[in-house]
Design an enzyme around this catalytic site. Structure first.
Site, mmCIF file in Angstrom:
data_model
loop_
_atom_site.group_PDB
_atom_site.id
_atom_site.type_symbol
_atom_site.label_atom_id
_atom_site.label_comp_id
_atom_site.label_asym_id
_atom_site.label_seq_id
_atom_site.Cartn_x
_atom_site.Cartn_y
_atom_site.Cartn_z
ATOM 1 N N LYS A 204 0.533 -0.915 0.144
ATOM 2 C CA LYS A 204 -0.377 -0.246 -0.058
ATOM 3 C C LYS A 204 1.306 1.446 -0.323
ATOM 4 O O LYS A 204 2.052 1.329 -0.275
ATOM 5 C CB LYS A 204 -1.089 -0.280 1.354
ATOM 6 C CG LYS A 204 -2.318 -1.565 0.888
ATOM 7 C CD LYS A 204 -3.093 -1.328 2.165
ATOM 8 C CE LYS A 204 -4.492 -2.176 1.355
ATOM 9 N NZ LYS A 204 -5.402 -1.840 1.993
ATOM 10 N N ARG A 244 -3.178 -10.030 4.484
ATOM 11 C CA ARG A 244 -3.574 -9.924 3.313
ATOM 12 C C ARG A 244 -2.314 -10.147 2.882
ATOM 13 O O ARG A 244 -1.891 -8.702 2.685
ATOM 14 C CB ARG A 244 -4.806 -9.320 3.319
ATOM 15 C CG ARG A 244 -5.094 -9.580 1.862
ATOM 16 C CD ARG A 244 -6.851 -8.624 1.769
ATOM 17 N NE ARG A 244 -7.257 -8.563 0.946
ATOM 18 C CZ ARG A 244 -6.631 -7.361 -0.300
ATOM 19 N NH1 ARG A 244 -6.159 -7.348 -0.436
ATOM 20 N NH2 ARG A 244 -7.818 -7.611 -1.378
HETATM 21 N N1 PMM Z 1 -7.566 -4.003 1.646
HETATM 22 C C1 PMM Z 1 -7.935 -4.248 -0.242
HETATM 23 C C2 PMM Z 1 -8.868 -4.810 -0.333
HETATM 24 N N2 PMM Z 1 -9.608 -5.915 0.437
HETATM 25 N N3 PMM Z 1 -9.583 -6.460 3.086
HETATM 26 C C3 PMM Z 1 -9.502 -5.988 4.332
HETATM 27 N N4 PMM Z 1 -10.163 -6.713 4.729
HETATM 28 N N5 PMM Z 1 -8.481 -5.329 4.493
HETATM 29 C C4 PMM Z 1 -7.651 -3.892 3.700
HETATM 30 O O1 PMM Z 1 -7.554 -3.462 3.927
HETATM 31 C C5 PMM Z 1 -8.076 -4.394 2.231
HETATM 32 C C6 PMM Z 1 -8.898 -5.154 1.623
HETATM 33 C C7 PMM Z 1 -7.135 -3.447 -1.246
HETATM 34 O O2 PMM Z 1 -5.531 -4.247 -1.461
HETATM 35 P P1 PMM Z 1 -5.795 -4.384 -2.879
HETATM 36 O O3 PMM Z 1 -6.131 -3.357 -3.982
HETATM 37 O O4 PMM Z 1 -3.881 -4.866 -3.127
HETATM 38 O O5 PMM Z 1 -5.542 -6.019 -3.061
#
Ligand code: PMM
Length: 265
Positions: A204, A244
């Site tokens: 991020k 994640r």
């Molecule tokens: N961030 C993204 C997508 N899904 N889910 C949870 N639970 N927490 C997060 O911070 C989160 C998420 C966005 O990130 P990406 O585009 O790298 O998937």
């Protein structure tokens, strides 16, 4: 938790896993690299992103969830739509990950309550198209903990038992780099809410901000995986239940090191 974004436009891996067969193969690779769960999403939530329509989200997500679940993978579905959550659970998903914590779709919490699967409640202040304008805090850790705690109470009242809830501070969502870093430092206060904590800072912006070069330029998203592994170790050491991430191998090792040095009890 490894990430499979079945999207053309996610900020760190947009387009790479857009075909269902490629996405499934990628999910299996993440498991081989050490992921315990694979999070499948069909809607980008990068800052400024517009929403994808429901039919398109279903088309992206359901076949990938079905094929990964059929391979014995524990799949979570990353969606703000109750219809997508319900169809994904029917297809074999074992967890619903809603970045809005049920706020985007009023039918989400009742649908998850009916499905009987765990639910991730993330700290969220509004949709991606204008979330940066909501990144205003006096005491970011205190406010996020209070808002998450209130959201947990509302979700429990609406029918999902507390033991089925996971909480997430929502790094990068209506937060600037200094807010994200303060939340990582204060993760213990989030854990003190008493629910398992998911931390999703992989690649991020705040990591890019930390890694800027002498000209102030951040590395591209895929150049932030070592920083992500460091973040994973810090989060695991402070008691996170899961992290994640896009690059599982480095994080799996980082988490194992954190576990090995975490004082027991
Ligand atoms: N961030 C993204 C997508 N899904 N889910 C949870 N639970 N927490 C997060 O911070 C989160 C998420 C966005 O990130 P990406 O585009 O790298 O998937």
């Amino acid at each position: 938790m490894g990430v499979v974004n079945v999207t053309p436009d996610s900020f760190s891996d947009g387009g790479r896993w857009f075909e269902a067969s490629t996405a499934v193969k990628h999910g299996l690779d993440l498991v081989a690299e050490g992921a315990d769960l694979v999070d499948v999403g069909g809607e980008s939530t990068r800052p400024g992103a517009a929403r994808v329509d429901e039919d398109e989200e279903l088309r992206r997500v359901v076949p990938v969830v079905r094929d990964l679940a059929a391979e014995g993978v524990l799949v979570s579905v990353d969606t703000m739509r109750s219809s997508v959550a319900a169809r994904a659970v029917d297809a074999g998903a074992v967890l619903v990950n809603d970045v809005s914590g049920g706020l985007a779709d009023p039918a989400m919490v009742p649908a998850v309550a009916a499905c009987g699967v765990p639910f991730v409640v993330m700290h969220w202040r509004g949709f991606s198209h204008d979330m940066n304008s909501r990144a205003v805090y006096g005491d970011v850790v205190g406010e996020v903990v209070a808002e998450l705690g209130a959201r947990v109470e509302a979700v429990v009242t609406a029918g999902i038992p507390p033991e089925r809830l996971v909480i997430d501070p929502g790094l990068g969502f209506a937060k600037r780099a200094e807010h994200d870093l303060a939340l990582v430092a204060g993760l213990g206060e989030v854990c003190a809410l008493g629910r398992p904590v998911l931390v999703a800072g992989s690649r991020k912006r705040f990591l890019g901000h930390v890694l800027t070069d002498v000209n102030g330029t951040p590395p591209p998203a895929h150049g932030r995986d070592a920083a992500t592994a460091a973040l994973s170790a810090i989060a695991a050491y402070q008691g996170a239940w899961a992290v994640r991430v896009h690059d599982v191998r480095a994080t799996a090792d980082a988490v194992r090191v954190a576990r090995a040095v975490t004082p027991s009890g």
